[in-house]
Design a protein around this motif. Structure first.
Motif, mmCIF file in Angstrom:
data_model
loop_
_atom_site.group_PDB
_atom_site.id
_atom_site.type_symbol
_atom_site.label_atom_id
_atom_site.label_comp_id
_atom_site.label_asym_id
_atom_site.label_seq_id
_atom_site.Cartn_x
_atom_site.Cartn_y
_atom_site.Cartn_z
ATOM 1 N N ILE A 159 3.636 2.337 -9.454
ATOM 2 C CA ILE A 159 5.046 1.919 -9.434
ATOM 3 C C ILE A 159 5.290 1.135 -10.704
ATOM 4 O O ILE A 159 4.707 0.061 -10.905
ATOM 5 N N LYS A 160 6.113 1.696 -11.588
ATOM 6 C CA LYS A 160 6.436 1.036 -12.851
ATOM 7 C C LYS A 160 5.169 0.605 -13.592
ATOM 8 O O LYS A 160 5.083 -0.494 -14.140
ATOM 9 N N GLY A 161 4.162 1.482 -13.566
ATOM 10 C CA GLY A 161 2.921 1.215 -14.280
ATOM 11 C C GLY A 161 1.886 0.439 -13.492
ATOM 12 O O GLY A 161 0.743 0.300 -13.944
ATOM 13 N N PHE A 162 2.246 -0.076 -12.309
ATOM 14 C CA PHE A 162 1.305 -0.834 -11.484
ATOM 15 C C PHE A 162 0.553 0.136 -10.578
ATOM 16 O O PHE A 162 1.156 0.840 -9.768
ATOM 17 N N LYS A 163 -0.776 0.205 -10.724
ATOM 18 C CA LYS A 163 -1.578 1.110 -9.905
ATOM 19 C C LYS A 163 -1.707 0.577 -8.480
ATOM 20 O O LYS A 163 -1.997 -0.602 -8.281
ATOM 21 N N LEU A 164 -1.497 1.440 -7.514
ATOM 22 C CA LEU A 164 -1.558 1.039 -6.111
ATOM 23 C C LEU A 164 -2.995 1.115 -5.621
ATOM 24 O O LEU A 164 -3.406 2.008 -4.878
ATOM 25 N N ILE A 165 -3.772 0.123 -6.057
ATOM 26 C CA ILE A 165 -5.172 -0.037 -5.679
ATOM 27 C C ILE A 165 -5.332 -1.487 -5.222
ATOM 28 O O ILE A 165 -5.022 -2.421 -5.975
ATOM 29 N N GLY A 171 -14.632 -0.462 -1.334
ATOM 30 C CA GLY A 171 -14.039 -1.765 -1.093
ATOM 31 C C GLY A 171 -12.603 -1.909 -1.555
ATOM 32 O O GLY A 171 -12.101 -3.029 -1.687
ATOM 33 N N LYS A 172 -11.944 -0.765 -1.793
ATOM 34 C CA LYS A 172 -10.550 -0.802 -2.233
ATOM 35 C C LYS A 172 -9.737 0.234 -1.462
ATOM 36 O O LYS A 172 -10.217 1.338 -1.199
ATOM 37 N N ILE A 173 -8.507 -0.158 -1.110
ATOM 38 C CA ILE A 173 -7.551 0.820 -0.596
ATOM 39 C C ILE A 173 -6.947 1.524 -1.800
ATOM 40 O O ILE A 173 -6.353 0.884 -2.675
ATOM 41 N N LEU A 174 -7.092 2.826 -1.828
ATOM 42 C CA LEU A 174 -6.615 3.630 -2.946
ATOM 43 C C LEU A 174 -5.500 4.543 -2.461
ATOM 44 O O LEU A 174 -5.713 5.396 -1.604
ATOM 45 N N LYS A 186 -9.739 9.157 -6.026
ATOM 46 C CA LYS A 186 -10.349 8.552 -7.203
ATOM 47 C C LYS A 186 -9.282 7.721 -7.919
ATOM 48 O O LYS A 186 -8.098 8.044 -7.874
ATOM 49 N N GLU A 187 -9.725 6.670 -8.593
ATOM 50 C CA GLU A 187 -8.774 5.769 -9.231
ATOM 51 C C GLU A 187 -7.932 6.468 -10.294
ATOM 52 O O GLU A 187 -6.794 6.063 -10.549
ATOM 53 N N GLN A 188 -8.465 7.506 -10.902
ATOM 54 C CA GLN A 188 -7.700 8.220 -11.925
ATOM 55 C C GLN A 188 -6.481 8.923 -11.329
ATOM 56 O O GLN A 188 -5.532 9.250 -12.043
#
Length: 336
Positions: free
Chosen positions: A64-70, A35-38, A57-59
């Motif tokens: 971008i500047k610490g913001f996870k693109l999820i 349910g997430k675009i990773l 995988k989320e890991q």
């Protein structure tokens, strides 16, 4: 010599997008997982996975500047346009300032419009293989408003007053990004297109600004007149003037369409120039009015007709770009 120092702050009023030039592809750069675009960073996965599917995988998420693109999602697009790592880089801000200043200067030098019209007419006399190379020359009279040729040795160099404006890349404060579907609608017809992009939705960008000035102009004292156009006050006044142009242009679109754009119109009607802050559009999907100087209606129409013949498609502001029924790229620019 430093003439002035100040800050410029940018906050998004609607989802804003400055393209990095990178396009992401389904199955290679991103995919739908639980349910997430990773969006993944393959370098994080080097030596840690045995096959491509294990990389999602989320890991291994890209940041971008610490913001996870999820991003939460119920569907997966085929392509996503990647946002610039600085969200709105200094070069984009400086480009907007240049356009705003030139727009104001052109209005105070109306002979410039006649030169533009002459250059447009010249295009129609050229053979097809030369036209596109000469298109850039149409705006040359405007660009020259901030430039001058200065003797140097046996030759000359071009003095550009905007080179005195030094803008740092931004400090990014509490940024929030989203994956957005951007819809392009034709105002007069049925054309519709969709793009997916990572947009800057919330937060603040802070730029340190310096305006430099030579300590001595020597025999080139006329250059001081150019440099005087680059000041904190001139920048704010030019952006304010340009803001009114862009807002009014966008509102005018509603008179030319039967599309249901009430939500966007209500948004536009609330935009106001405040004591230090100006609403304006920046980045991709903002339309050419937000990127070019205004022209008298007769020259604008002539430009549109000539460019339509050259390119083979309409050359006007005949589309509107929306996400969640609001125009893309509106920001609040504050000069502190």
């Amino acid at each position: 010599m430093i003439k002035e120092t100040f800050r410029i702050e940018i906050e998004p009023l609607s989802p804003t997008f400055v393209w990095s030039g990178e396009t992401l592809y389904k199955g290679a750069d991103f995919d739908l997982v639980n349910g997430k675009i990773l969006i993944i960073d393959p370098f994080k996965a080097l030596g840690k996975v045995k096959n491509l599917r294990e990389i999602f995988k989320e890991q291994f998420a890209r940041t971008i500047k610490g913001f996870k693109l999820i991003f939460p999602s119920t569907s997966v697009p085929n392509q996503i346009l990647m946002i610039n790592e600085y969200l709105v880089p200094a070069s984009s801000l400086k480009g907007l300032i240049r356009t705003a200043i030139l727009n104001k200067m052109a209005k105070n030098s109306p002979a410039i419009y006649n030169q533009i019209q002459s250059n447009l007419n010249t295009l129609t006399t050229l053979p097809p293989n030369q036209i596109f190379r000469q298109v850039k020359n149409v705006a040359e009279p405007v660009e020259k408003l901030l430039k001058d040729a200065v003797p140097f040795g046996r030759g000359k160099y071009t003095y550009d007053a905007l080179n005195r404006l030094i803008i740092s890349d931004p400090e990014i404060i509490q940024a929030s990004l989203s994956l957005r579907k951007i819809t392009i609608l034709e105002l007069f017809g049925t054309f519709k297109n969709e793009n997916y992009a990572i947009t800057f939705d919330k937060g603040k960008l802070v730029y340190d600004v310096k305006i430099l000035q030579p300590s001595n102009y020597g025999v080139n004292s006329m250059l001081k007149k150019l440099d005087d156009k680059i000041s904190k006050k001139e920048i704010f006044d030019s952006l304010s003037d340009y803001s009114k142009l862009v807002i009014n242009s966008e509102i005018d679109k509603f008179r030319a369409t039967n599309k249901n754009l009430r939500k966007y119109l209500e948004f536009l009607e609330k935009l106001r120039i405040e004591s230090e802050c100006v609403p304006l559009k920046i980045g991709m999907f903002t339309g050419h009015v937000a990127k070019t100087i205004s022209l008298p209606s007769n020259i604008k129409n002539e430009r549109d007709n000539i460019m339509a013949k050259i390119t083979g498609h309409l050359w006007d502001n005949s589309t509107i770009k929306l996400t969640d029924d609001i125009g893309v790229g509106w920001v609040k620019i504050c000069i502190r």
